[in-house]
Design a protein around this motif. Structure first.
Motif, PDB file in Angstrom:
ATOM      1  N   ARG A  59      16.567  -0.509  59.210  1.00 53.18           N
ATOM      2  CA  ARG A  59      16.714  -0.008  60.588  1.00 53.18           C
ATOM      3  C   ARG A  59      17.467   1.321  60.589  1.00 53.18           C
ATOM      4  O   ARG A  59      17.056   2.283  61.238  1.00 53.18           O
ATOM      5  N   ASP A  60      18.560   1.376  59.846  1.00 50.42           N
ATOM      6  CA  ASP A  60      19.372   2.589  59.818  1.00 50.42           C
ATOM      7  C   ASP A  60      18.633   3.753  59.152  1.00 50.42           C
ATOM      8  O   ASP A  60      18.759   4.896  59.593  1.00 50.42           O
ATOM      9  N   SER A  61      17.877   3.477  58.112  1.00 51.16           N
ATOM     10  CA  SER A  61      17.194   4.538  57.363  1.00 51.16           C
ATOM     11  C   SER A  61      15.880   4.985  57.990  1.00 51.16           C
ATOM     12  O   SER A  61      15.498   6.150  57.872  1.00 51.16           O
ATOM     13  N   TYR A  62      15.168   4.047  58.625  1.00 47.84           N
ATOM     14  CA  TYR A  62      13.815   4.350  59.103  1.00 47.84           C
ATOM     15  C   TYR A  62      13.617   4.072  60.591  1.00 47.84           C
ATOM     16  O   TYR A  62      12.491   4.097  61.066  1.00 47.84           O
ATOM     17  N   ASP A  63      14.688   3.771  61.319  1.00 44.97           N
ATOM     18  CA  ASP A  63      14.605   3.450  62.742  1.00 44.97           C
ATOM     19  C   ASP A  63      13.716   2.226  62.980  1.00 44.97           C
ATOM     20  O   ASP A  63      12.984   2.158  63.965  1.00 44.97           O
ATOM     21  N   LEU A  64      13.782   1.256  62.067  1.00 45.45           N
ATOM     22  CA  LEU A  64      12.993   0.031  62.204  1.00 45.45           C
ATOM     23  C   LEU A  64      13.452  -0.761  63.421  1.00 45.45           C
ATOM     24  O   LEU A  64      14.637  -1.054  63.569  1.00 45.45           O
ATOM     25  N   HIS A  88       3.156  -4.160  59.922  1.00 45.56           N
ATOM     26  CA  HIS A  88       3.197  -2.863  60.608  1.00 45.56           C
ATOM     27  C   HIS A  88       4.639  -2.622  61.047  1.00 45.56           C
ATOM     28  O   HIS A  88       5.129  -3.306  61.959  1.00 45.56           O
ATOM     29  N   LEU A  89       5.325  -1.691  60.416  1.00 46.02           N
ATOM     30  CA  LEU A  89       6.701  -1.388  60.770  1.00 46.02           C
ATOM     31  C   LEU A  89       6.705  -0.453  61.974  1.00 46.02           C
ATOM     32  O   LEU A  89       5.992   0.560  61.985  1.00 46.02           O
ATOM     33  N   VAL A  90       7.498  -0.822  62.979  1.00 47.55           N
ATOM     34  CA  VAL A  90       7.504  -0.139  64.272  1.00 47.55           C
ATOM     35  C   VAL A  90       8.901   0.423  64.522  1.00 47.55           C
ATOM     36  O   VAL A  90       9.905  -0.281  64.323  1.00 47.55           O
ATOM     37  N   ASP A  91       8.952   1.678  64.979  1.00 46.99           N
ATOM     38  CA  ASP A  91      10.250   2.285  65.262  1.00 46.99           C
ATOM     39  C   ASP A  91      10.658   2.067  66.718  1.00 46.99           C
ATOM     40  O   ASP A  91       9.937   1.424  67.489  1.00 46.99           O
ATOM     41  N   GLU A 125       3.565   4.462  49.044  1.00 48.91           N
ATOM     42  CA  GLU A 125       3.486   5.056  50.387  1.00 48.91           C
ATOM     43  C   GLU A 125       4.840   4.957  51.106  1.00 48.91           C
ATOM     44  O   GLU A 125       5.262   5.870  51.795  1.00 48.91           O
ATOM     45  N   PHE A 126       5.520   3.843  50.939  1.00 53.17           N
ATOM     46  CA  PHE A 126       6.819   3.631  51.570  1.00 53.17           C
ATOM     47  C   PHE A 126       7.843   4.666  51.090  1.00 53.17           C
ATOM     48  O   PHE A 126       8.639   5.177  51.869  1.00 53.17           O
ATOM     49  N   LEU A 127       7.830   4.972  49.793  1.00 49.86           N
ATOM     50  CA  LEU A 127       8.799   5.923  49.230  1.00 49.86           C
ATOM     51  C   LEU A 127       8.599   7.339  49.767  1.00 49.86           C
ATOM     52  O   LEU A 127       9.531   8.144  49.729  1.00 49.86           O
ATOM     53  N   GLU A 128       7.418   7.641  50.279  1.00 50.80           N
ATOM     54  CA  GLU A 128       7.138   8.963  50.828  1.00 50.80           C
ATOM     55  C   GLU A 128       7.582   9.124  52.276  1.00 50.80           C
ATOM     56  O   GLU A 128       7.521  10.218  52.831  1.00 50.80           O
ATOM     57  N   LEU A 129       8.037   8.044  52.921  1.00 53.43           N
ATOM     58  CA  LEU A 129       8.473   8.125  54.309  1.00 53.43           C
ATOM     59  C   LEU A 129       9.748   8.945  54.448  1.00 53.43           C
ATOM     60  O   LEU A 129      10.669   8.813  53.639  1.00 53.43           O
ATOM     61  N   PRO A 130       9.826   9.776  55.498  1.00 56.50           N
ATOM     62  CA  PRO A 130      11.096  10.447  55.764  1.00 56.50           C
ATOM     63  C   PRO A 130      12.094   9.445  56.341  1.00 56.50           C
ATOM     64  O   PRO A 130      11.703   8.518  57.051  1.00 56.50           O
ATOM     65  N   THR A 131      13.350   9.619  56.014  1.00 59.61           N
ATOM     66  CA  THR A 131      14.367   8.725  56.583  1.00 59.61           C
ATOM     67  C   THR A 131      14.830   9.264  57.921  1.00 59.61           C
ATOM     68  O   THR A 131      14.685  10.452  58.219  1.00 59.61           O
ATOM     69  N   ALA A 132      15.382   8.358  58.739  1.00 63.06           N
ATOM     70  CA  ALA A 132      15.825   8.734  60.094  1.00 63.06           C
ATOM     71  C   ALA A 132      17.088   9.557  60.048  1.00 63.06           C
ATOM     72  O   ALA A 132      17.852   9.547  59.150  1.00 63.06           O
TER      73      ALA A 132
END
Length: 132
Positions: A59-64, A88-91, A125-132
């Motif tokens: 949640r803190d890193s990706y606004d989950l 499906h991860l939702v922000d 694919e997950f590792l390529e996500l930008p962090t929040a």
């Protein structure tokens, strides 16, 4: 309820809100359930509180905010539940920011709690996500 029904309800609760997601993880994992949420470097957690700590990190890193789960296949044999699903991860804006195909194995104990849970998915694919 059967183990399959318990697991299905667990998955469904993830999409209702982050607080309910955490309540479900604590209830299903209790104090002893082991969860291997994915490949390294994701650590194994023991018990619901550690699992929630891992989720809070996401949640803190990706606004989950929630996880919408499409269950493709769910089966059970001798207290072991097998799942094929899309998580499906939702922000917090309601945007699905990644959809992960996941295969999982859960062994439930006599009380219906998860004793052991292992999820298998491709982390590239997950590792390529930008962090929040």
């Amino acid at each position: 309820m059967t183990a399959t029904q318990d697991v299905q309800a667990h998955f469904q609760s993830w999409g209702t809100g982050f607080d309910q997601l955490c309540v479900s993880f604590r209830a299903m994992l209790g104090t002893q359930g082991e969860w291997i949420a994915g490949p390294p470097p994701i650590p194994m957690t023991t018990g619901g509180d550690e699992a929630v700590g891992l989720l809070e990190g996401f949640r803190d890193s990706y606004d989950l905010a929630t996880i919408d789960v499409d269950v493709l296949h769910l089966g059970e044999s001798d207290g072991v539940v097998y799942s094929e699903r899309i998580d499906h991860l939702v922000d917090s804006t309601g945007t699905r920011f990644i959809s992960l195909p996941v295969a999982g194995i859960m062994r439930l104990d006599e009380s219906g709690q998860i004793a052991y849970w292992r999820d298998y998915w491709d982390m590239r694919e997950f590792l390529e996500l930008p962090t929040a």
